[in-house]
Design a protein around this motif. Sequence first.
Motif, PDB file in Angstrom:
ATOM      1  N   GLU A  56       0.855  -1.187   0.000  1.00 22.72           N
ATOM      2  CA  GLU A  56       0.000   0.000   0.000  1.00 22.72           C
ATOM      3  C   GLU A  56       0.893   1.239   0.000  1.00 22.72           C
ATOM      4  OE1 GLU A  56      -3.762   1.606   2.556  1.00 22.72           O
ATOM      5  OE2 GLU A  56      -2.017   0.956   3.714  1.00 22.72           O
ATOM      6  N   GLY A  59      -0.490   5.169   3.190  1.00 21.18           N
ATOM      7  CA  GLY A  59      -1.295   4.538   4.235  1.00 21.18           C
ATOM      8  C   GLY A  59      -2.116   5.495   5.069  1.00 21.18           C
ATOM      9  N   THR A  65      -5.722   0.500   5.121  1.00 25.37           N
ATOM     10  CA  THR A  65      -4.877  -0.605   5.616  1.00 25.37           C
ATOM     11  C   THR A  65      -5.715  -1.580   6.437  1.00 25.37           C
ATOM     12  OG1 THR A  65      -3.112   1.053   5.867  1.00 25.37           O
ATOM     13  CG2 THR A  65      -2.692  -1.156   6.741  1.00 25.37           C
ATOM     14  N   SER A  81       2.563  -1.217   4.312  1.00 26.76           N
ATOM     15  CA  SER A  81       2.084   0.122   4.004  1.00 26.76           C
ATOM     16  C   SER A  81       3.237   1.115   4.111  1.00 26.76           C
ATOM     17  CB  SER A  81       0.967   0.499   4.993  1.00 26.76           C
ATOM     18  OG  SER A  81       0.396   1.745   4.670  1.00 26.76           O
ATOM     19  N   GLU A  83       4.047   5.247   4.425  1.00 25.97           N
ATOM     20  CA  GLU A  83       3.487   6.578   4.712  1.00 25.97           C
ATOM     21  C   GLU A  83       4.623   7.499   5.128  1.00 25.97           C
ATOM     22  OE1 GLU A  83       1.613   9.822   4.953  1.00 25.97           O
ATOM     23  OE2 GLU A  83       0.436   8.084   4.320  1.00 25.97           O
ATOM     24  N   TRP A  92      -1.631   5.899  12.298  1.00 26.96           N
ATOM     25  CA  TRP A  92      -1.667   4.598  11.610  1.00 26.96           C
ATOM     26  C   TRP A  92      -1.368   3.489  12.607  1.00 26.96           C
ATOM     27  CZ3 TRP A  92       1.114   0.243  10.847  1.00 26.96           C
ATOM     28  CH2 TRP A  92       0.814  -0.574   9.751  1.00 26.96           C
TER      29      TRP A  92
END
Length: 195
Positions: A56, A59, A65, A81, A83, A92
């Motif tokens: 991903e 994120g 997610t 993920s 980010e 997150w």
Amino acid sequence: MLDDRVRAVLARLEQEDAREREAGLPAAERSRAVAPTTGRFLFSFVAPQTDCEVLELGGSRGYSTIWLAAGVRHLGGRVLSVEHDPRKVDAWRRNITDAGLEGWADLIEGDAKEAVPAIDDVFDVVFLDAANKQYEELFGLARDKLEPGALVIADDVTLHADTLRAYTEARQADPTLLSTTVPLDRGLELSVVLR
């Protein structure tokens, strides 16, 4: 798969996103979560796959997610993920833990353009939901991590058609892919790797 912990965190994040949009917060300060129906689409795509490995890119606070990780939890797999925003990274981590999905989702904190080349793995699904102007470059970096049968899902392709038209046209013209635009929510470009 979608137990009470997962559902509670998803509902909380949907409420936060709605409040932020109503308050008119700038995009950079909002969660920038996918629409709930897009989340359900992501879940329904990965849940039936055995050992589904997902990358991903973007994120945010973990809403998408959670959908992906809840899906891969059923038949095995994981979500990696990426980010870059430190304010979103903390959220997150908290949201993934609150949902009980830390065993199925990992986070790389940093710029995806630097992180993706360093990843030594192959993925079944790539979910592309980062800065629109970076889609082409990120697709190129992720393409090296995909084998035939893998799928790239790019979000926002109709919402930001002015920026992403070249991205969708390039995917649809690529003979190594089978690509189509799905008019769900903000628009998804689905690109299956043929070779």
